[in-house]
Design an enzyme around this catalytic site. Structure first.
Site, mmCIF file in Angstrom:
data_model
loop_
_atom_site.group_PDB
_atom_site.id
_atom_site.type_symbol
_atom_site.label_atom_id
_atom_site.label_comp_id
_atom_site.label_asym_id
_atom_site.label_seq_id
_atom_site.Cartn_x
_atom_site.Cartn_y
_atom_site.Cartn_z
ATOM 1 N N ARG A 147 0.011 -0.279 -4.635
ATOM 2 C CA ARG A 147 -0.581 -0.948 -3.479
ATOM 3 C C ARG A 147 -1.990 -0.411 -3.289
ATOM 4 N NH1 ARG A 147 0.917 -0.629 3.000
ATOM 5 N NH2 ARG A 147 -0.436 1.189 2.898
ATOM 6 N N TYR A 159 -6.174 1.179 9.132
ATOM 7 C CA TYR A 159 -4.799 1.501 8.784
ATOM 8 C C TYR A 159 -4.604 1.463 7.261
ATOM 9 C CZ TYR A 159 -0.347 0.199 6.999
ATOM 10 O OH TYR A 159 0.743 0.132 6.194
ATOM 11 N N ASP A 217 -1.617 -5.051 1.502
ATOM 12 C CA ASP A 217 -0.998 -5.263 2.813
ATOM 13 C C ASP A 217 -2.056 -5.712 3.821
ATOM 14 O OD1 ASP A 217 0.494 -5.209 5.111
ATOM 15 O OD2 ASP A 217 1.213 -3.144 4.880
ATOM 16 N N HIS A 219 -1.264 -6.506 6.947
ATOM 17 C CA HIS A 219 -0.814 -5.932 8.212
ATOM 18 C C HIS A 219 -0.985 -6.873 9.394
ATOM 19 C CE1 HIS A 219 0.276 -2.065 10.331
ATOM 20 N NE2 HIS A 219 0.999 -2.037 9.247
ATOM 21 N N GLU A 243 0.935 -8.935 1.331
ATOM 22 C CA GLU A 243 1.954 -8.652 2.356
ATOM 23 C C GLU A 243 1.420 -8.935 3.759
ATOM 24 O OE1 GLU A 243 3.136 -4.578 2.066
ATOM 25 O OE2 GLU A 243 3.784 -4.495 4.148
ATOM 26 N N GLU A 269 8.633 -6.814 7.434
ATOM 27 C CA GLU A 269 8.945 -5.429 7.797
ATOM 28 C C GLU A 269 9.263 -5.281 9.281
ATOM 29 O OE1 GLU A 269 5.319 -3.607 6.314
ATOM 30 O OE2 GLU A 269 4.701 -3.148 8.342
ATOM 31 N N ARG A 290 10.697 -8.440 3.029
ATOM 32 C CA ARG A 290 10.205 -7.076 3.279
ATOM 33 C C ARG A 290 11.061 -6.292 4.264
ATOM 34 N NH1 ARG A 290 7.583 -3.464 1.413
ATOM 35 N NH2 ARG A 290 6.066 -3.034 3.026
ATOM 36 N N GLU A 346 9.300 -0.343 -2.181
ATOM 37 C CA GLU A 346 8.178 0.481 -1.728
ATOM 38 C C GLU A 346 8.637 1.934 -1.681
ATOM 39 O OE1 GLU A 346 6.987 -0.291 2.298
ATOM 40 O OE2 GLU A 346 4.995 0.545 1.968
ATOM 41 N N TRP A 409 -3.089 -4.729 14.571
ATOM 42 C CA TRP A 409 -3.661 -3.650 13.753
ATOM 43 C C TRP A 409 -2.983 -3.610 12.389
ATOM 44 C CZ3 TRP A 409 -0.778 0.465 11.916
ATOM 45 C CH2 TRP A 409 0.531 0.547 12.419
HETATM 46 O O1 EZ4 Z 1 2.600 0.273 9.350
HETATM 47 O O2 EZ4 Z 1 5.921 1.462 8.885
HETATM 48 O O3 EZ4 Z 1 3.870 -1.601 4.493
HETATM 49 N N1 EZ4 Z 1 3.917 -0.704 5.261
HETATM 50 C C1 EZ4 Z 1 3.480 -0.703 6.507
HETATM 51 C C2 EZ4 Z 1 3.844 0.522 7.312
HETATM 52 C C3 EZ4 Z 1 3.883 0.275 8.812
HETATM 53 C C4 EZ4 Z 1 4.656 1.377 9.478
HETATM 54 C C5 EZ4 Z 1 4.808 1.129 10.969
HETATM 55 O O4 EZ4 Z 1 5.714 2.028 11.489
HETATM 56 O O5 EZ4 Z 1 2.861 -1.628 6.943
HETATM 57 O O6 EZ4 Z 1 3.039 1.595 6.997
HETATM 58 CO CO CO Z 2 3.293 -3.354 5.639
#
Ligand code: EZ4
Ligand code: CO
Length: 409
Positions: A147, A159, A217, A219, A243, A269, A290, A346, A409
């Site tokens: 990743r 992040y 990702d 996010h 993702e 997720e 996920r 993952e 975020w």
């Molecule tokens: O931000 O699990 O793909 N992984 C992620 C994670 C999430 C955290 C949040 O608790 O996006 O790192």
């Molecule tokens: Co994620």
């Protein structure tokens, strides 16, 4: 056999974890993961106040019946707190069943469909040279899929970039929830991000070649049309998946993304039940599921959603950050070994402190994860070590745009 006790253990070795330990009258114990990052004590209270009293005297072998009882009798369905609590019970009962049968849980789920689970690791960097170093390090450690997350010029804190951790010599941001009374505030600029990300993947492909499966990702930070644009602009770099390109509370959003790009999509997720995936799977709007066993109600419902996904050639990509405890990770590793439509797992190694508290039979070698062959899930909780890491308040970060607006975020 009867359940005679259920204890909730909160511990914080590098980050907070909530674990349920169920004990039977025959002395067999089972563990379940109930960790909900940044909201841990809500699940601990839900378990202690409302679920534990209902478990006493029940037959631990009745996994499906207990799941349905906890889900339906509450009347108030779904949601991350409820489903993490039910997940912990489900996992602990599978753990007990495995121990009583003398078999690892994957054997009870149908046996191994493969020798081990292909994983992907998290490479990140503040700039291209730092990212390349991180990719090289992961490849040297055996990871076959990577990743890729980087900082973006114009965005101060982002992040998924382990800058803070790397600065202090740690491998990853283990939380990424920061300990303290307030969440860290980060900034965000979608246009800057959309301009920058394709240049990063171009550089990575030029340096490392076409073969390595690369993941990214988003996010949940983009609108559907921005996500479509990103998927399209990343097509030349042949991603394994993109993702969480857009939030999926509105599953229709993925129709729009899907119409515009052949970049494979992964999401889920933050999902709690099969209903969050209903349209996405039936209309083949995604390629990877996920969900994490911990946030999806445990092994039992995760197996069901994967059986549903199999009809549509959709595979697993279970969420495996460090906030899924070794118990939750083991649960989904057993499931991943057993199901036919496994995709990738993952894997973000837990810290040394975490591994001291959760003693594991799980192994990671040459980029592949295996749950081990101990009866049950293969995790023992070192309660003395757990007690030496008391809970610490922690919050996930959040974003504000330049004008002060709160943003995903
Ligand atoms: O931000 O699990 O793909 N992984 C992620 C994670 C999430 C955290 C949040 O608790 O996006 O790192
Ligand atoms: Co994620």
């Amino acid at each position: 056999m009867k359940i005679i006790a259920a204890d909730v253990i909160v511990t914080s070795p590098s980050r907070n974890f909530v674990t349920l330990k169920i004990t039977t009258d025959e002395g067999v114990t089972g563990l379940g993961d109930a960790t909900l990052n940044g909201r841990e004590l809500a699940v601990a209270a839900y378990l202690t106040e409302h679920v534990v009293p209902l478990l006493i005297e029940r037959d631990p072998h009745r996994i499906e019946d207990t799941w349905q009882f906890l889900y339906r009798s509450a009347y108030w369905r779904r949601g991350p707190v409820t489903m993490a609590a039910i997940a912990a019970v489900d996992m602990a009962l599978w753990d007990i069943k495995g121990k009583v049968a003398g078999m690892p849980v994957y054997q009870l789920l149908g046996g191994a469909s493969r020798t081990a689970l292909q994983t992907y690791g998290h490479a990140s960097g503040r700039d291209i040279p730092e990212l390349f170093d991180s990719i090289r390090q992961h490849l040297e450690e055996g990871y076959k899929s990577i990743r890729v997350q980087t900082s973006v010029p114009g965005i101060k804190a982002l992040y998924g970039v382990a800058a803070q951790a790397q600065a202090t010599g740690e491998r990853y941001d283990y939380e990424p929830a920061g300990r303290g009374p307030q969440p860290a505030e980060e900034d965000w600029d979608t246009r800057a991000y959309l301009r920058h990300v394709p240049t990063v993947f171009e550089a990575v492909r030029n340096e490392f070649g076409p073969e390595i499966p690369l993941l990214h990702d988003g996010h949940h930070r983009m609108t559907p049309i921005q996500a479509a644009k990103l998927g399209k602009s990343l097509e030349p770099y042949d991603l394994f998946w993109l993702e969480d390109c857009t939030p999926a509370e509105n599953q229709d959003a993925f129709r729009l993304v899907r119409q515009h790009t052949t970049t494979p999509l992964a999401v889920g997720e933050v999902f709690n039940t099969v209903f969050d995936f209903q349209t996405l799977i039936r209309e083949q709007l995604i390629d990877y599921v996920r969900a994490a066993s911990t946030h999806f109600g445990g092994i039992s419902p995760l197996k069901k959603v994967m059986d549903y996904a199999a009809q549509y050639q959709i595979k697993s990509g279970f969420h495996g950050p460090t906030d899924v405890s070794p118990v939750g990770l083991a649960a989904q590793t057993h499931l991943g070994l057993a199901i036919h439509n496994f995709g990738i797992q993952e894997y973000m190694e837990h810290s040394e402190a975490t591994n001291t508290v959760f003693e594991q039979s799980m192994t990671f070698a040459d980029g592949f994860l295996h749950p081990g062959d101990k009866p049950g899930l293969g995790i023992e909780l070192n309660e003395e070590a757990a007690a030496s890491f008391p809970y610490q308040q922690a919050y996930l970060p959040y974003n504000r745009l330049a004008d002060g607006t709160v943003h995903d975020w």
